[in-house]
Design an enzyme around this catalytic site. Structure first.
Site, PDB file in Angstrom:
ATOM      1  N   SER A 107     -57.914  84.334 -19.366  1.00 49.97           N
ATOM      2  CA  SER A 107     -59.002  84.587 -20.502  1.00 49.97           C
ATOM      3  C   SER A 107     -59.756  84.709 -19.687  1.00 49.97           C
ATOM      4  CB  SER A 107     -59.303  83.554 -21.085  1.00 49.97           C
ATOM      5  OG  SER A 107     -58.414  83.743 -22.239  1.00 49.97           O
ATOM      6  N   LYS A 110     -62.373  87.266 -19.998  1.00 50.00           N
ATOM      7  CA  LYS A 110     -63.425  87.909 -20.304  1.00 50.00           C
ATOM      8  C   LYS A 110     -64.706  87.695 -20.428  1.00 50.00           C
ATOM      9  CE  LYS A 110     -61.076  84.882 -24.938  1.00 50.00           C
ATOM     10  NZ  LYS A 110     -59.706  84.649 -24.601  1.00 50.00           N
ATOM     11  N   SER A 165     -62.416  79.475 -25.563  1.00 51.83           N
ATOM     12  CA  SER A 165     -61.756  80.978 -25.185  1.00 51.83           C
ATOM     13  C   SER A 165     -61.234  81.708 -26.323  1.00 51.83           C
ATOM     14  CB  SER A 165     -60.604  80.444 -24.585  1.00 51.83           C
ATOM     15  OG  SER A 165     -60.244  81.162 -23.720  1.00 51.83           O
TER      16      SER A 165
END
Length: 398
Positions: A107, A110, A165
Site C-alpha cells: 500500500s 497509494k 489504507s
C-alpha cells in the site's frame, strides 16, 4: 414540454467531466513544476541515455552505500531487503541499501496514486457510490467500509485511503477519474515524470499483481514529493478522523501507521509527519516515514524486513531516522532524489513547502482545487448543454 434527467445520468456526466479534466492535469502539473512530460525530447535514445547516466550512481550498487566523514555515526544494522535515508529538503540521499532493488510495494504505492489523482478531485465533491465503483476489489483487501448507494465527500474517501489504507476508497476515486486501467497508466506516467524508473503499476491500490514493483528509492521520491503538496501532507499526517456510516451516522478511523499513532505497543516517533505504511503477503511490511527535527526533514523508506516480526518495519525506520538526524553534516550524499535535469534549480533552502505552509481548511479548496472545480463545472456545462440540445431535437421530431 418537460425535460428531466435521472440521478444516474447526472452522476455519469459528472464522472465523465472529472475524467476529462484529469487527462489535462498531469501535463499541466508537470509544466507548473518545471518537469518534462514522461516522454522526454529525443525519444528512445534520450531515455536510454538518461537511464544509463542514472545507473552510474552508487545507488545502483548492491549493499549499503554511505560516505561517512570521520565523526559520522555508524549506520545501524537493519534486516530490510532495501532502504533509503534522504533529506527531504535537498533531496540528498544520505545512505541506502539496494536502493533500486525492485520489490512489491504493497500500500505504499497509494502515495503515487494520491500524487496522480489528488490534483483532479477537490475534497468538497460529493459522490453516490454505484455498484461498479466497487467492482474488482481483491480478496483480503484492507477496507474502510465504503457502502454502495451512499454519498461521500471526496475528502472522506481520501481519509479512507491515507488512514485506513482502504482499497474500496481507492476503487471509488479511480472510477471518478477514468477507471482502473486509465488510472494505472496515469500513475505510470507520473512516476516517470518524477524520475522514478523502478516502478511498474498494475493495481493502483498496491494490491499484489504480477509485475507490480517499486523500489526504496522510488518510494522515497513519492514521499518527498507528497510532502511538497499541502493536501497530501495534511492527509498523511492525520492520526484519526470520522468516516460516514449508515443512516447518517459516522465512526472513527485511525491511521494504520503505528510510528505515527503509537498503537499496538509501537512508540510514536517524535516529529513524525507521515507518510504511508503497507503490507501484503508477497511484499511483506513496507513503510515510507518522514519526520522533522530542528528545521530539517528526513524521509526514510523500508521494504520487507526479514527479522523481528510485523513491527520490525517501524523499529528499523526509527533506527534509520535516528541515524539520519545524528549524521547531519557528517556524511556526504551518495545520490539524489531530484531528477537530473532539475538539480541545478535545487538549493539548500528547498524545504518541502507543505512543512512550512499554513494548512488549508479541510473543506475549503485552495486556488489549485478551485481551478479544478471550475474546470469540472465548465466541462459539465458543455456536456449538459449538448444533452439538452439532443433532448430538444428528439422532442421536436416526435
Amino acid at each position: 414540454m418537460t425535460i428531466g434527467f435521472s440521478s444516474r445520468a447526472v452522476r455519469s456526466t459528472c464522472m465523465l467531466c472529472a475524467a476529462g479534466l484529469l487527462t489535462l492535469v498531469p501535463a499541466t502539473a508537470a509544466a507548473r513544476a518545471g518537469r518534462p512530460d514522461p516522454g522526454p525530447p529525443g525519444g528512445a535514445a534520450a531515455t536510454a541515455a538518461a537511464a544509463a547516466a542514472a545507473k552510474s550512481s552508487p545507488l545502483y550498487r548492491s549493499g549499503t552505500q554511505v560516505r561517512p566523514r570521520p565523526a559520522a555515526p555508524r549506520v545501524p544494522e537493519v534486516s530490510a531487503l532495501s532502504w533509503v535515508v534522504a533529506d527531504a529538503g535537498t533531496g540528498d540521499v544520505l545512505a541506502a541499501n539496494d536502493a533500486h532493488r525492485e520489490l512489491p510495494p504493497a500500500s505504499t504505492l497509494k502515495t503515487l496514486f494520491a500524487l496522480t489523482v489528488l490534483p483532479a478531485l477537490p475534497g468538497g465533491i460529493r459522490h453516490e457510490v454505484a455498484p461498479e465503483d466497487l467492482a474488482g476489489i481483491g480478496p483480503g483487501s484492507s477496507l474502510v467500509g465504503v457502502v454502495e448507494g451512499q454519498t461521500y465527500r471526496v475528502s472522506d474517501l481520501w481519509n479512507g485511503v491515507f488512514l485506513n489504507s482502504g482499497n474500496d476508497a481507492v476503487h471509488v476515486l479511480a472510477s471518478l477519474t477514468g477507471g482502473w486501467s486509465a488510472t494505472a497508466a496515469r500513475m505510470q506516467a507520473e512516476a516517470r515524470a518524477l524520475g522514478a524508473r523502478d516502478t511498474h503499476v498494475r493495481s493502483p491500490d498496491g494490491y499484489d499483481a504480477p509485475g507490480q514493483v517499486s523500489s526504496a528509492y522510488d518510494l522515497a521520491v513519492f514521499g518527498r514529493e507528497g510532502l511538497r503538496r499541502p493536501d497530501f501532507a495534511r492527509y498523511c499526517a492525520k492520526v484519526d478522523a470520522m468516516f460516514p456510516g449508515r443512516d447518517g451516522g459516522s465512526y472513527g478511523i485511525m491511521n494504520t501507521n503505528r510510528l505515527l499513532t503509537g498503537a499496538d505497543g509501537v512508540a510514536p516517533y517524535p516529529g513524525l509527519i507521515g507518510v504511508k505504511n503497507g503490507y501484503t503477503s508477497n511484499a511483506g511490511n513496507t513503510l515510507i516515514a518522514a519526520a522533522r527535527r530542528d528545521g530539517r526533514t528526513l524521509v526514510v523508506t523500508v521494504m520487507n524486513p526479514q527479522e523481528g516480526g510485523g513491527h520490525a518495519v517501524y523499529e528499523e525506520a526509527r533506527a534509520l531516522l535516528d541515524w539520519g538526524f545524528a549524521a547531519a553534516g557528517e556524511v556526504d550524499p551518495v545520490g539524489s532524489l531530484v531528477p537530473e535535469d532539475e538539480r541545478p534549480r535545487q538549493g539548500p533552502q528547498a524545504v518541502p513547502a507543505a512543512v512550512t505552509a499554513a494548512k488549508p481548511a479541510e473543506d475549503s479548496p485552495g486556488w489549485p482545487e478551485s481551478g479544478a472545480i471550475i474546470g469540472v463545472a465548465g466541462l459539465g456545462a458543455g456536456v449538459m448543454a449538448l444533452a439538452l440540445r439532443l433532448k430538444f431535437v428528439r422532442d421536436d421530431g416526435s
